[in-house]
Design a protein around this motif. Structure first.
Motif, mmCIF file in Angstrom:
data_model
loop_
_atom_site.group_PDB
_atom_site.id
_atom_site.type_symbol
_atom_site.label_atom_id
_atom_site.label_comp_id
_atom_site.label_asym_id
_atom_site.label_seq_id
_atom_site.Cartn_x
_atom_site.Cartn_y
_atom_site.Cartn_z
ATOM 1 N N LEU A 266 0.811 -1.216 0.000
ATOM 2 C CA LEU A 266 0.000 0.000 0.000
ATOM 3 C C LEU A 266 0.843 1.264 0.000
ATOM 4 C CD1 LEU A 266 -2.770 1.332 0.165
ATOM 5 C CD2 LEU A 266 -2.688 1.051 2.654
ATOM 6 N N ALA A 267 1.879 1.301 0.840
ATOM 7 C CA ALA A 267 2.711 2.510 0.901
ATOM 8 C C ALA A 267 3.382 2.785 -0.446
ATOM 9 C CB ALA A 267 3.759 2.376 2.005
ATOM 10 N N GLY A 268 3.798 1.708 -1.120
ATOM 11 C CA GLY A 268 4.415 1.879 -2.437
ATOM 12 C C GLY A 268 3.446 2.463 -3.453
ATOM 13 N N PHE B 29 7.176 1.470 6.557
ATOM 14 C CA PHE B 29 8.454 2.173 6.567
ATOM 15 C C PHE B 29 9.316 1.776 5.375
ATOM 16 C CE2 PHE B 29 7.537 3.530 10.840
ATOM 17 C CZ PHE B 29 8.326 4.663 11.026
ATOM 18 N N ALA B 30 9.370 0.483 5.088
ATOM 19 C CA ALA B 30 10.240 -0.002 4.016
ATOM 20 C C ALA B 30 9.849 0.581 2.665
ATOM 21 C CB ALA B 30 10.204 -1.531 3.972
ATOM 22 N N GLU B 31 8.570 0.624 2.377
ATOM 23 C CA GLU B 31 8.139 1.149 1.077
ATOM 24 C C GLU B 31 8.212 2.668 1.025
ATOM 25 O OE1 GLU B 31 4.336 -0.694 0.175
ATOM 26 O OE2 GLU B 31 5.450 -2.188 -0.979
ATOM 27 N N THR B 32 8.061 3.319 2.168
ATOM 28 C CA THR B 32 8.178 4.781 2.205
ATOM 29 C C THR B 32 9.624 5.217 1.987
ATOM 30 O OG1 THR B 32 6.274 4.993 3.688
ATOM 31 C CG2 THR B 32 7.828 6.834 3.636
ATOM 32 N N LEU C 66 -4.240 -3.026 9.216
ATOM 33 C CA LEU C 66 -4.755 -4.109 8.383
ATOM 34 C C LEU C 66 -4.665 -3.762 6.903
ATOM 35 C CD1 LEU C 66 -7.955 -5.069 10.407
ATOM 36 C CD2 LEU C 66 -5.770 -6.261 10.394
ATOM 37 N N PHE C 67 -4.806 -2.467 6.572
ATOM 38 C CA PHE C 67 -4.710 -2.040 5.168
ATOM 39 C C PHE C 67 -3.311 -2.351 4.624
ATOM 40 C CE2 PHE C 67 -7.532 1.801 6.586
ATOM 41 C CZ PHE C 67 -8.557 0.930 6.924
ATOM 42 N N TYR C 68 -2.295 -1.952 5.405
ATOM 43 C CA TYR C 68 -0.914 -2.176 4.974
ATOM 44 C C TYR C 68 -0.590 -3.672 4.913
ATOM 45 C CZ TYR C 68 0.175 2.805 5.573
ATOM 46 O OH TYR C 68 0.215 4.180 5.470
ATOM 47 N N TRP C 69 -1.002 -4.399 5.942
ATOM 48 C CA TRP C 69 -0.684 -5.831 6.013
ATOM 49 C C TRP C 69 -1.314 -6.594 4.854
ATOM 50 C CZ3 TRP C 69 2.487 -9.110 8.465
ATOM 51 C CH2 TRP C 69 2.175 -10.467 8.469
ATOM 52 N N GLN C 70 -2.589 -6.323 4.556
ATOM 53 C CA GLN C 70 -3.296 -7.050 3.505
ATOM 54 C C GLN C 70 -2.593 -6.910 2.154
ATOM 55 O OE1 GLN C 70 -6.739 -8.764 3.728
ATOM 56 N NE2 GLN C 70 -5.594 -9.641 2.031
ATOM 57 N N SER D 295 3.541 6.744 8.424
ATOM 58 C CA SER D 295 4.350 5.631 8.916
ATOM 59 C C SER D 295 4.655 5.781 10.401
ATOM 60 C CB SER D 295 5.658 5.534 8.118
ATOM 61 O OG SER D 295 5.409 5.236 6.765
ATOM 62 N N PHE D 296 5.025 6.990 10.822
ATOM 63 C CA PHE D 296 5.332 7.190 12.240
ATOM 64 C C PHE D 296 4.065 7.113 13.097
ATOM 65 C CE2 PHE D 296 9.436 8.756 10.732
ATOM 66 C CZ PHE D 296 10.287 8.259 11.708
ATOM 67 N N SER D 297 2.943 7.559 12.552
ATOM 68 C CA SER D 297 1.675 7.411 13.276
ATOM 69 C C SER D 297 1.344 5.935 13.460
ATOM 70 C CB SER D 297 0.543 8.106 12.520
ATOM 71 O OG SER D 297 0.782 9.487 12.388
ATOM 72 N N LEU D 298 1.596 5.160 12.407
ATOM 73 C CA LEU D 298 1.358 3.719 12.476
ATOM 74 C C LEU D 298 2.285 3.068 13.496
ATOM 75 C CD1 LEU D 298 -0.527 1.751 10.856
ATOM 76 C CD2 LEU D 298 1.496 1.151 9.515
#
Length: 430
Positions: free
Chosen positions: A85-87, A327-330, A214-218, A102-105
């Motif tokens: 998702l971040a990508g 974080f990794a994709e950001t 859950l959005f990022y994980w999925q 990302s930092f909020s997460l």
């Protein structure tokens, strides 16, 4: 030469039945849905049942389709873009906004991990008598070590089976012996929230069910699944077949159903025991479990406590992993649970950092149930902003490789976003 034992008389492999194919296709969607019912979710549902009784049961039927559509949209983004998702968001929004997200997460998920560890430790202490502080450290270290040590397919298989522990809460509700006629009334006839506490409960229920992590994980798990099939490059992963999309739709729908099915029965159990007997203020998950023992019996008590431990093992890798993917994709780091520590140091460093913060919070005097409930409220306020971004990505034909989400999905997710904004506004106004 003799035929294989599983061959048919004609020498061909037997055709797998629809039931076998259904269970074989369950994966990221089921894991994500089950992880939604972590100790944080259980605490939120318990607080809702204890404070509001059965008046919030209808929310499970509201959140099921909303959660399912949101998670499928995130899954589709991962499937057709070949990245998390971040990508995908990075192609649409400025980097500073993704860094802030990302930092909020990291903050929200670390608090969640700490509270989840506390719930697991309390459950272990009640079952074994072991000191909770020792259990927090042991659980935190063991889960982090396993997440770093094992590869994605190993982790996915373990998490998939841990989902079975959720049904302990369904059994517990039946042990209480509900008046199903009264329960059906509150299930199918919604009650408008009255007062600040009711609005806070509604926001918390939405926030813990439709959660940013859950959005990022999925979406990232879709990428991991494609890597496991040998699609190692971004170009190989772009696009998805009609069968892949249908399979994932069934997987995500099942996961969303399991999540909200369990949510329903936890609210029901605590409403018919704690609320009915005037226990409306919960301070710890231990208090919730111990209150069940005289009201619902020893077996119900054991199911509740063992379930806390099982879902904690399921949820904590998901929470830490979602933060690491974001974080990794950001920041363009090498990533993935398919890599070992040497080849994705920064990715795994975020996982370890999340766990360390979570462990540390348990020695800082933070009330676990209040932290869990507060995190759910924060997620309920922040999630709709992230959903706006997901909608922009999901309907963009360029980012989605000419496979954007359907109009129906876009409408349902837009309704979800508006509902979450409205609940957050209601919390501030009332």
């Amino acid at each position: 030469m003799s035929k294989p034992a599983n061959a048919s008389p004609s020498g061909k492999k037997p055709t797998r039945g629809p039931v076998w194919r259904f269970f074989a296709n369950l994966g990221p969607g089921l894991i994500t849905g089950a992880a939604d019912d972590d100790p944080s979710g259980i605490a939120t549902y318990s607080v809702a049942g204890a404070q509001m009784g059965t008046t919030m049961l209808w929310t499970a039927f509201l959140t099921w389709p909303l959660m399912g559509c949101v998670q499928f949209m995130c899954a589709r983004i991962g499937l057709v873009t070949g990245q998390g998702l971040a990508g995908a968001l990075r192609k649409k929004f400025p980097r500073w906004l993704l860094v802030l997200a990302s930092f909020s997460l990291l903050a929200a998920n670390s608090i969640n991990i700490g509270a989840d560890l506390s719930g697991m430790a309390d459950a272990a202490q009640m079952l074994t008598g072991a000191p909770p502080s020792l259990c927090v450290i042991l659980f935190g270290v063991a889960i982090t070590w396993a997440t770093v040590q094992f590869h994605y397919q190993q982790i996915a298989r373990i998490l998939k089976w841990l989902a079975v522990t959720l049904f302990a809460y369904v059994v517990t509700a039946f042990l209480v012996g509900p008046d199903w006629r009264a329960v059906a009334h509150d299930t199918f006839i919604p009650t408008w929230p009255k007062g600040h506490d009711a609005w806070a409960t509604l926001v918390a229920l939405l926030g813990t069910t439709i959660s940013p992590y859950l959005f990022y994980w999925q979406s990232s798990q879709e990428v991991e699944e494609e890597k496991a099939k040998g699609q190692r490059t971004l170009q190989q992963r772009k696009g998805a077949s009609a069968k892949e999309i249908v399979d994932r739709k069934l997987d995500v729908g099942t996961g969303a159903f399991v999540s909200n099915f369990v949510m329903y029965f936890i609210i029901l159990t605590t409403a018919l025991t704690l609320h009915k007997h005037g226990i409306t203020k919960l301070e710890t998950s231990k208090q919730a479990a111990e209150a069940l023992r005289p009201l619902a019996g020893q077996f119900a008590y054991l199911l509740y406590t063992t379930g806390l431990i099982g879902v904690g093992f399921l949820a904590i890798p998901t929470l830490a992993g979602a933060t690491a993917y974001a974080f990794a994709e950001t920041f363009h780091w090498r990533q993935g649970l398919d890599r070992d520590l040497r080849h994705a140091r920064a990715f795994y460093a975020v996982i370890i950092l999340s766990a360390l913060i979570g462990i540390g919070l348990n020695f800082a005097g933070v009330n676990p149930v209040k932290a869990l409930f507060l995190t759910s409220v924060i997620n309920g306020v922040l999630a709709p902003f992230l959903l706006v971004g997901i909608l922009f990505v999901a309907r963009d034909p360029v980012i989605m490789n000419n496979q954007p989400s359907s109009k129906l999905s876009q409408v349902v997710v837009a309704i979800t976003t508006l509902c979450m904004f409205a609940a957050a506004i209601g919390l501030c106004v009332f």
